[in-house]
Design an enzyme around this catalytic site. Structure first.
Site, PDB file in Angstrom:
ATOM      1  N   LYS A  35       0.810  -1.233   0.000  1.00 33.74           N
ATOM      2  CA  LYS A  35       0.000   0.000   0.000  1.00 33.74           C
ATOM      3  C   LYS A  35       0.838   1.275   0.000  1.00 33.74           C
ATOM      4  CE  LYS A  35      -0.771  -0.029   4.982  1.00 33.74           C
ATOM      5  NZ  LYS A  35      -1.437  -0.826   6.010  1.00 33.74           N
ATOM      6  N   ARG A 128      -7.729  -0.998  16.972  1.00 34.03           N
ATOM      7  CA  ARG A 128      -8.169  -0.634  15.620  1.00 34.03           C
ATOM      8  C   ARG A 128      -9.135  -1.745  15.220  1.00 34.03           C
ATOM      9  NH1 ARG A 128      -4.263   0.481  10.476  1.00 34.03           N
ATOM     10  NH2 ARG A 128      -4.670  -1.749  10.106  1.00 34.03           N
TER      11      ARG A 128
HETATM   12  C1  LIG Z   1      -0.528  -1.513   6.688  1.00 25.29           C
HETATM   13  C2  LIG Z   1      -0.800  -2.816   7.298  1.00 25.29           C
HETATM   14  C3  LIG Z   1       0.254  -3.719   7.491  1.00 25.29           C
HETATM   15  C4  LIG Z   1       1.692  -3.377   7.188  1.00 25.29           C
HETATM   16  O1  LIG Z   1       2.198  -2.480   8.120  1.00 25.29           O
HETATM   17  P1  LIG Z   1       3.747  -2.028   8.119  1.00 25.29           P
HETATM   18  O2  LIG Z   1       3.908  -1.280   9.372  1.00 25.29           O
HETATM   19  O3  LIG Z   1       3.938  -1.185   6.908  1.00 25.29           O
HETATM   20  O4  LIG Z   1       4.547  -3.278   8.067  1.00 25.29           O
HETATM   21  C5  LIG Z   1      -0.048  -4.949   8.027  1.00 25.29           C
HETATM   22  N1  LIG Z   1      -1.325  -5.287   8.348  1.00 25.29           N
HETATM   23  C6  LIG Z   1      -2.362  -4.454   8.178  1.00 25.29           C
HETATM   24  C7  LIG Z   1      -3.727  -4.882   8.571  1.00 25.29           C
HETATM   25  C8  LIG Z   1      -2.131  -3.189   7.644  1.00 25.29           C
HETATM   26  O5  LIG Z   1      -3.173  -2.342   7.482  1.00 25.29           O
END
Ligand SMILES: *Cc1c(COP(=O)(O)O)cnc(C)c1O
Length: 354
Positions: A35, A128
């Site tokens: 993302k 969250r």
């Molecule tokens: C963005 C996200 C990740 C990745 O997070 P990083 O800190 O970039 O490794 C993993 N799991 C979920 C649910 C996310 O939204």
């Protein structure tokens, strides 16, 4: 053409190779999170060539960009019920916590003759997404078990996103506890325990990850080479895979305090200034529309960022040892947020180095 984001594919390859070696030694599968770079195809291909088979993103728009690659695709953000039809078409797996939505996914999956895989999200305290109450976990499992279009493949959690809660053996072990209970109660075997994001990596580095965790979803670690619970860099990785390059459009000596009565700036804030005398300023062609000025770090560390507006960045170059000219290019490293916004801005050109 500037502003430009220079993306070093060699460095990204090195980062993911280093991380894969670490995760492999714990039998942990990496879900590469795409993302922050908007699912950019060139980067996804490098990760795939480095041995990654599972890719994850919060947005279907990003996953679509690598639709043609033969890899497993996982939707990270809980699906909107209204997008259920697209979710089962585009992704193989999604993370879920709401029965309403899971039922909708099941219906849509049946319509196109697939079984959609889900990971049930458990909230271990970060507040969250995820089910907080264990009784609700069990009652959800009973319902999911009867949905013909759904295959429940595992449990997952996400920490250090909203609440800043640090992944530890103690909280992550609750996933194994739940898996065992589910096996006991319903004789359902779940293959996947997805133990979080880049903030869980420190548990591998200090060897305290619960054995049963067999998947991590890594974004920031791959592109910035660090674990994110404490922000430590990981040996054998780069933090400058992405560099922002901007062009100087004005260089002038000016006072450090604006001249005249001070009202609000372009963003409705009343600015305050410290008198440091006459300073040499470089005005650059990039602005808050493209990046938050707090998210960029000048590589020439004698340059100070003093402000910006929608389309301008103002630098103090008085202390620099270089003598900058009009048309010169200034380089910046970026934070996670900086990469996210410049990747998203159509005004910032992308260039790949391999
Ligand atoms: C963005 C996200 C990740 C990745 O997070 P990083 O800190 O970039 O490794 C993993 N799991 C979920 C649910 C996310 O939204």
């Amino acid at each position: 053409m500037y502003p430009k984001l220079e993306i070093d594919l060699f460095k990204i390859r090195k980062n993911v190779t280093t991380l894969k070696k670490i995760c492999d030694s714990y039998n942990i599968e990496i879900a590469a999170v795409t993302k922050v770079f908007c699912g950019e195809y060139e980067i996804v291909k490098v990760l795939k060539d480095s041995g990654i088979n599972l890719f994850a993103d919060s947005r279907l728009e990003n996953i679509k960009k690598y639709n043609n690659l033969k890899v497993k695709k996982m939707l990270l953000r809980l699906p909107m019920k209204s997008q259920a039809k697209e979710v089962v078409k585009i992704s193989d797996i999604s993370l879920n916590s709401e029965i309403e939505t899971i039922k909708a996914l099941s219906d849509e999956a049946l319509k196109i003759g697939v079984k959609h895989k889900i990971i049930l999200m458990i909230d271990l305290g970060d507040l969250r997404e995820g089910i907080l109450n264990f009784d609700e976990v069990f009652s959800s499992i009973e319902i999911i078990n009867n949905l013909k279009g759904i295959e429940l493949i595992g449990l997952g959690t996400n920490l250090t996103c909203y609440g800043g809660v640090i992944p530890r053996n103690e909280n992550l072990s609750k996933l194994s506890y739940l898996r065992n209970k589910i096996k006991e109660k319903y004789n359902i075997s779940l293959q996947i325990l997805s133990g979080g994001n880049s903030s869980s990596l420190h548990l591998l580095l200090d060897k305290s990850i619960p054995n049963e965790i067999n998947q991590l979803r890594l974004g920031e670690a791959i592109i910035l080479g660090r674990e994110t619970a404490f922000g430590n860099s990981i040996e054998g990785t780069y933090d400058d895979c992405f560099k922002l390059k901007v062009e100087i459009i004005e260089i002038k000596d000016k006072p450090s305090i604006p001249i005249g009565e001070i009202g609000m700036d372009a963003f409705g804030n009343v600015p305050r200034f410290i008198d440091r005398g006459i300073r040499t300023r470089a005005l650059c062609a990039i602005g808050k529309q493209d990046v938050d000025i707090n998210d960029i770090i000048p590589i020439d560390n004698n340059i100070e960022i003093i402000g910006g507006s929608s389309d301008h960045l103002i630098l103090d170059i008085t202390e620099s040892n270089k003598s900058y000219k009009i048309g010169d290019i200034i380089e910046f490293k970026l934070t996670y947020g900086g990469i996210l916004k410049t990747m998203t801005s159509p005004y910032v050109k992308k260039e790949f180095l391999s």
